[in-house]
Motif scaffolding. Structure first.
Motif, PDB file in Angstrom:
ATOM      1  N   SER A 334       0.853  -1.191   0.000  1.00 46.16           N
ATOM      2  CA  SER A 334       0.000   0.000   0.000  1.00 46.16           C
ATOM      3  C   SER A 334       0.889   1.241   0.000  1.00 46.16           C
ATOM      4  N   HIS A 335       0.504   2.232  -0.801  1.00 46.73           N
ATOM      5  CA  HIS A 335       1.233   3.497  -0.825  1.00 46.73           C
ATOM      6  C   HIS A 335       0.596   4.521   0.129  1.00 46.73           C
ATOM      7  N   GLN A 336      -0.349   4.054   0.932  1.00 45.61           N
ATOM      8  CA  GLN A 336      -1.088   4.929   1.837  1.00 45.61           C
ATOM      9  C   GLN A 336      -0.186   5.685   2.803  1.00 45.61           C
ATOM     10  N   PHE A 337       0.903   5.046   3.215  1.00 44.10           N
ATOM     11  CA  PHE A 337       1.759   5.646   4.241  1.00 44.10           C
ATOM     12  C   PHE A 337       3.095   6.137   3.680  1.00 44.10           C
ATOM     13  N   GLU A 338       3.205   6.148   2.388  1.00 43.72           N
ATOM     14  CA  GLU A 338       4.448   6.548   1.730  1.00 43.72           C
ATOM     15  C   GLU A 338       4.588   8.072   1.765  1.00 43.72           C
ATOM     16  N   THR A 339       5.738   8.556   2.248  1.00 46.07           N
ATOM     17  CA  THR A 339       5.957  10.002   2.360  1.00 46.07           C
ATOM     18  C   THR A 339       7.144  10.494   1.545  1.00 46.07           C
ATOM     19  N   HIS A 340       7.990   9.588   1.097  1.00 50.10           N
ATOM     20  CA  HIS A 340       9.209   9.916   0.329  1.00 50.10           C
ATOM     21  C   HIS A 340      10.221  10.715   1.155  1.00 50.10           C
ATOM     22  N   GLU A 341      10.010  10.792   2.445  1.00 47.72           N
ATOM     23  CA  GLU A 341      10.962  11.521   3.283  1.00 47.72           C
ATOM     24  C   GLU A 341      12.169  10.653   3.601  1.00 47.72           C
ATOM     25  N   VAL A 342      13.318  11.282   3.782  1.00 49.91           N
ATOM     26  CA  VAL A 342      14.523  10.596   4.216  1.00 49.91           C
ATOM     27  C   VAL A 342      14.480  10.474   5.723  1.00 49.91           C
ATOM     28  N   TYR A 343      14.667   9.254   6.212  1.00 55.74           N
ATOM     29  CA  TYR A 343      14.590   9.015   7.649  1.00 55.74           C
ATOM     30  C   TYR A 343      15.765   9.672   8.375  1.00 55.74           C
ATOM     31  N   SER A 344      15.504  10.154   9.577  1.00 56.99           N
ATOM     32  CA  SER A 344      16.545  10.707  10.428  1.00 56.99           C
ATOM     33  C   SER A 344      16.273  10.299  11.871  1.00 56.99           C
ATOM     34  N   TRP A 345      17.288   9.825  12.561  1.00 52.59           N
ATOM     35  CA  TRP A 345      17.107   9.429  13.951  1.00 52.59           C
ATOM     36  C   TRP A 345      17.323  10.597  14.898  1.00 52.59           C
TER      37      TRP A 345
END
Length: 346
Positions: A334-345
């Motif tokens: 599902s692409h429902q939760f896709e944001t294309h953001e780069v993860y950062s901790w």
């Protein structure tokens, strides 16, 4: 032919298992009403992990990322690999992860699960090769002339390959490399075992080729094994290690905000592991009581590329594991939760 028949029998067994647990879903819906635990956090049930796959769960929890999203992971106990997906369908667990071929076989059998986020991938060629999804080894004492995967073609008879279970990365990737080197797939006989057992099995001659994941690369070298290939040789790029975290469809429908928070938390945990591989390995070693010397590489971005799923499905179709056209990449995720953001901790 016996290998094909064995695979067919396994597929029928999977289909029977899926159809039987599907009938239990109605009874299990009451388990996902959204009640919080004593500390006010939303409980998400997941299997207890005693191998390298624990790393992102452990790190995400240890750094407080789950709690910051209002989530607590409730570990339900160790589960055999083949029983993880049925346990999610039954409601004994809410979430798990797997490669596209396992999800495709499940979907073809009617499983109501969906991948919501890409987790592991194979790293780019210029990144640390120790992060590649799989390495393959032989015992040089038994096969002194085998120095590459292509050299296996010279050996007579069938070859025993280790694999954790069926329809996962181990068989798909090894078969892909075999195809590229003109080695017929019926030359392989798959022997099921955990990676940790594959080291000793290779040394004792119980298997001819052992395919293992990052935590076991260094132990293989220490044992005297010789590396003959890795997942880069598949030519699949990131797809060679792609896996997806999945939930039951009814859980996603009832708790989309919880799923969204879970993805954010795990994304941060994966980013931290990519930046701190040695500490992640140390923590995992301490948690499971077994030396861990490596980690997988986790997707640095919240995106889902259906093109990465296609080769896994095509392989299943071409070798008659699932009917052609039965499932599409879009059926698995599902692409429902896709944001294309780069993860950062941070």
């Amino acid at each position: 032919m016996p290998g094909f028949m064995n695979k067919a029998i396994r597929i029928v067994a999977i289909a029977i298992a899926l159809s039987s647990v599907a009938s239990l879903l109605g009874a299990c819906k009451k388990e996902t009403k959204g009640a919080t635990v004593g500390d006010g956090l939303f409980p998400i049930k997941a299997i207890t992990r005693k191998d390298c796959s624990l790393a992102p769960w452990l790190v995400t929890e240890k750094l407080g990322f789950f709690a910051q999203e209002g989530i607590r992971i409730v570990y339900t106990g160790e589960t055999q690999p083949a029983l993880v997906l049925p346990s999610v369908l039954k409601g004994d667990n809410d979430v798990a992860g797997d490669h596209p071929n396992a999800l495709a076989v499940a979907k073809a059998g009617g499983a109501k699960i969906t991948g919501v986020v890409r987790s592991g991938i194979d790293p780019a060629p210029d990144l640390n090769p120790e992060l590649r999804h799989m390495f393959w080894y032989v015992n040089p004492e038994k096969y002194p002339d085998v120095k590459s995967f292509a050299d296996l073609k010279k050996l007579p008879g069938k070859l025993k390959f280790s694999t954790i279970t069926n329809n996962i990365c181990s068989d798909f990737l090894a078969n892909r490399i075999a195809d590229k080197n003109g080695i017929p797939r019926d030359k392989f006989e798959w022997v099921t075992m955990p990676d940790v057992q594959a080291i000793q099995a290779l040394k004792q001659g119980l298997v001819d080729v052992a395919g293992v994941h990052p935590p076991f690369y260094k132990p293989m070298v220490i044992s005297g094994a010789r590396k003959i290939s890795d997942s880069l040789e598949t030519g699949l790029g990131p797809s060679a290690g792609v896996s997806f975290t999945y939930f039951r469809d009814d859980f996603i429908e009832k708790h989309p905000d919880v799923v969204r928070g879970f993805i954010r938390a795990m994304g941060r945990g994966g980013a931290w592991i990519n930046d701190h591989p040695e500490m992640a390995a140390k923590w995992t070693s301490e948690a499971i009581g077994v030396p861990v010397t490596g980690n997988h590489y986790y997707s640095p971005k919240n995106d889902i590329l259906e093109s990465e799923i296609e080769p896994w499905i095509q392989d299943l179709e071409e070798h008659k594991v699932i009917p052609r056209g039965k499932v599409k990449p879009s059926d698995l995720v599902s692409h429902q939760f896709e944001t294309h953001e780069v993860y950062s901790w941070k």
